[in-house]
Design an enzyme around this catalytic site. Structure first.
Site, PDB file in Angstrom:
ATOM      1  N   HIS A  77       0.825  -1.209   0.000  1.00 32.28           N
ATOM      2  CA  HIS A  77       0.000   0.000   0.000  1.00 32.28           C
ATOM      3  C   HIS A  77       0.861   1.262   0.000  1.00 32.28           C
ATOM      4  O   HIS A  77       2.006   1.257   0.465  1.00 32.28           O
ATOM      5  CB  HIS A  77      -0.915  -0.001   1.215  1.00 32.28           C
ATOM      6  CG  HIS A  77      -1.893  -1.140   1.195  1.00 32.28           C
ATOM      7  ND1 HIS A  77      -2.953  -1.208   2.050  1.00 32.28           N
ATOM      8  CD2 HIS A  77      -1.978  -2.246   0.416  1.00 32.28           C
ATOM      9  CE1 HIS A  77      -3.652  -2.306   1.804  1.00 32.28           C
ATOM     10  NE2 HIS A  77      -3.060  -2.954   0.815  1.00 32.28           N
ATOM     11  N   GLU A  79       0.661   3.937   1.783  1.00 32.75           N
ATOM     12  CA  GLU A  79       1.053   4.354   3.135  1.00 32.75           C
ATOM     13  C   GLU A  79       2.220   3.513   3.640  1.00 32.75           C
ATOM     14  O   GLU A  79       3.146   4.022   4.267  1.00 32.75           O
ATOM     15  CB  GLU A  79      -0.125   4.213   4.115  1.00 32.75           C
ATOM     16  CG  GLU A  79      -1.343   5.003   3.735  1.00 32.75           C
ATOM     17  CD  GLU A  79      -2.345   4.223   2.905  1.00 32.75           C
ATOM     18  OE1 GLU A  79      -3.550   4.452   3.081  1.00 32.75           O
ATOM     19  OE2 GLU A  79      -1.944   3.377   2.076  1.00 32.75           O
ATOM     20  N   CYS A 105      -6.727   1.883   4.837  1.00 35.85           N
ATOM     21  CA  CYS A 105      -7.402   0.624   5.154  1.00 35.85           C
ATOM     22  C   CYS A 105      -7.033   0.159   6.567  1.00 35.85           C
ATOM     23  O   CYS A 105      -6.197   0.762   7.240  1.00 35.85           O
ATOM     24  CB  CYS A 105      -7.025  -0.448   4.133  1.00 35.85           C
ATOM     25  SG  CYS A 105      -5.332  -1.038   4.306  1.00 35.85           S
ATOM     26  N   CYS A 108      -3.320  -0.314   7.243  1.00 34.02           N
ATOM     27  CA  CYS A 108      -2.469   0.872   7.295  1.00 34.02           C
ATOM     28  C   CYS A 108      -2.746   1.775   8.495  1.00 34.02           C
ATOM     29  O   CYS A 108      -1.851   2.474   8.961  1.00 34.02           O
ATOM     30  CB  CYS A 108      -2.607   1.661   5.997  1.00 34.02           C
ATOM     31  SG  CYS A 108      -1.941   0.753   4.583  1.00 34.02           S
TER      32      CYS A 108
END
Length: 149
Positions: A77, A79, A105, A108
Site C-alpha cells: 500500500h 502508506e 485501510c 495501514c
C-alpha cells in the site's frame, strides 16, 4: 494556486486504483520565529514488491473478478511504502501529517498511528466499508490523530 500531485496515479502498478501518499512534517528550528517550516518526510504509491517483474503478480481489470480479489495479497500500500522508504524519521515533537488519496485501510491505520503521525488528510470514499479482501472499518474508530476529510 496550489498544485496537487498524486504519485499513485502515474507510478502505481495497479491500473485501476492508483493511490499516493505524502508525509510532511512541520519542524521547529531554534532560529525560527515559532511558525516552523515544512519538510518532506516520505512519499509512496501502491505497488508490487520492489524488484518484481511486470505481470509477475495478478493484475486487475473489469472482466476478472477473481484476479481483483487476489491482487490485494501482493500490493504494497502507498502508506506502507511511504513509511518504509521515508527519508526522515517521524519526530514526536513535530507536527507530522500524511496526505493520502484514498481512505487508509485497516492494515495501514495502525501503521500510521504507530509511526507517530498526528494528522491524516484523505478522501472518505471507502470509510466504514468492508470490500471482501480489504476493509476500511478502523479508520472511523481511529483516535488520537486528527482526521481531515
Amino acid at each position: 494556486m496550489a498544485v496537487v500531485v498524486n504519485p499513485g496515479l502515474d507510478r502505481s502498478d495497479d491500473p485501476k486504483v492508483g493511490v499516493g501518499t505524502v508525509i510532511w512534517a512541520e519542524g521547529r528550528l531554534p532560529q525560527c520565529d515559532g511558525t516552523g517550516n515544512m519538510y518532506l518526510v516520505g512519499c509512496g504509491y501502491n505497488a508490487y514488491p520492489v524488484g518484481s517483474e511486470y505481470a509477475e503478480f495478478p493484475q486487475m481489470d473489469d472482466k476478472q473478478e477473481e484476479r481483483q480479489r487476489r491482487k490485494y495479497r501482493y500490493i504494497i500500500h502507498a502508506e506502507q511504502n511511504a513509511l518504509t522508504f521515508r527519508s526522515s524519521d517521524v519526530k514526536e515533537e513535530e507536527n507530522t501529517m500524511v496526505f493520502v488519496t484514498k481512505c487508509p485501510c485497516d492494515e495501514c491505520v495502525p501503521l500510521i498511528q504507530g509511526a507517530g503521525i498526528k494528522q491524516i488528510y484523505t478522501t472518505d470514499l471507502d470509510s466504514g466499508k468492508d470490500k471482501h479482501d480489504i476493509s476500511y472499518i478502523n479508520f472511523d474508530r481511529l483516535r488520537g490523530i486528527r482526521k481531515f476529510i
